[in-house]
Design an enzyme around this catalytic site. Structure first.
Site, PDB file in Angstrom:
ATOM      1  CB  THR A 209      -0.990  -0.036   1.189  1.00 36.90           C
ATOM      2  OG1 THR A 209      -1.904   1.059   1.059  1.00 36.90           O
ATOM      3  CG2 THR A 209      -0.280   0.023   2.531  1.00 36.90           C
TER       4      THR A 209
ATOM      5  CE  LYS B 212      -0.889   0.512  -3.573  1.00 35.36           C
ATOM      6  NZ  LYS B 212      -2.300   0.791  -3.889  1.00 35.36           N
TER       7      LYS B 212
ATOM      8  N   GLY C   2     -13.792   3.942  -0.938  1.00 37.62           N
ATOM      9  CA  GLY C   2     -12.629   3.151  -1.313  1.00 37.62           C
ATOM     10  C   GLY C   2     -12.748   1.662  -1.094  1.00 37.62           C
TER      11      GLY C   2
END
Length: 297
Positions: free
Chosen positions: A102, A106, A278
């Site tokens: 996360t 990335k 989300g």
């Protein structure tokens, strides 16, 4: 074009809901209980800085249990300036089978993969790595696929949409590519880091010429506005963009999962705009993770 949902929003986990009292006996459809952690348990980790907001353990551990897999996913706070050190140590753990990634790692985690999927190579970003039988590490990226699957599950379809995207980091890059691949008519990206914007344009502009551009702020005449930045994790954060200029039919989406209703979504809802939280993006990645990590079921 206007964005109109044609499917009901699916029932998904609500991260901030309090736990209810446990019944005396499990319901017939209760989730399978995972076996006790033992010396045989396989390990997975999710890396972030911060990592307290990560919802992957709450979703992946029940998936392991339902699949009959003796494994556990744990959060690992990997400070950005010590990421290489943390990852080298984790990869040396012989019973560690996979890593989830996360914010903000990335992009950097691509350098820790021995091989990348076509999607991860295009993006230069990975959010999942698995250890292969020969010990090599294979990386892929499911953020974009999870985001567009989450939109579709809620009745929103990217084809033909005009999109404003805030954030050109790893998640933003993946979401941009997935939306363009699904037929978004135009995508405008904003990010204070001009280098990241240029990298996104370079990676995606040749694949989808004339459909991706940069702007100092999100344009108002869009159908979908997406926050793919970390702004909103901290209550003191400013909004990633002002939703007030958006057209009445626009959808405002946020990839942040904690809080479930971010300040951006709360502000957009108060303006009468449709919102998309989300949790959809992560929930729709679960079947992709099942396949990627070769889980049964």
């Amino acid at each position: 074009m206007s964005l109109h949902p044609d499917l009901p929003t699916p029932d998904l986990p609500t991260p901030d809901a309090p736990a209810s009292d446990a019944p005396d006996a499990p319901a017939p459809d209760a989730p399978a209980a995972r076996p006790p952690i033992s010396g045989r348990t396989r390990l997975f980790a999710v890396l972030g800085d911060p990592v307290a907001q990560a919802k992957a353990p709450a979703l992946l551990n029940p998936l392991f249990a339902a699949s009959g897999v003796d494994a556990v996913l744990v959060p690992v706070h990997a400070p950005a300036d010590r990421l290489d050190e943390v990852v080298r140590g984790l990869k040396a753990v012989a019973n560690l089978d996979g890593l989830l990634v996360t914010v903000p790692h990335k992009l950097a985690m691509c350098g820790h993969a021995d091989e990348l999927s076509d999607a991860a190579a295009l993006l230069g970003s990975t959010n999942a790595l698995r250890r292969e039988p020969d010990g090599r590490w294979y990386g892929d990226n499911f953020d974009g696929a999870g985001f567009v699957r989450g939109l579709a599950a809620a009745g929103y379809h990217p084809a033909g949409l005009r999109v404003a995207l805030a954030g050109a980091g790893g998640a933003g890059l993946a979401i941009a590519a997935a939306l363009l691949a699904e037929g978004a008519a135009a995508l405008t990206v904003t990010d204070p880091d001009r280098g990241r914007v240029d990298a996104l344009l370079e990676r995606l502009g040749t694949r989808w010429p004339g459909r991706v551009a940069a702007a100092p702020r999100p344009p108002a005449d869009v159908d979908l506005a997406v926050n793919a930045t970390p702004l909103g994790l901290d209550p003191a954060d400013p909004l990633p963009f002002d939703p007030a200029p958006l057209a009445p039919g626009a959808l405002v989406a946020d990839i942040i999962m904690t809080p479930a209703e971010t300040p951006l979504l709360r502000t957009a809802a108060a303006l009468g705009l449709a919102t998309h939280p989300g949790i959809h993006m992560l929930a729709e990645q679960l079947p992709l993770y099942r396949s990627f990590f070769r889980l049964p079921g």
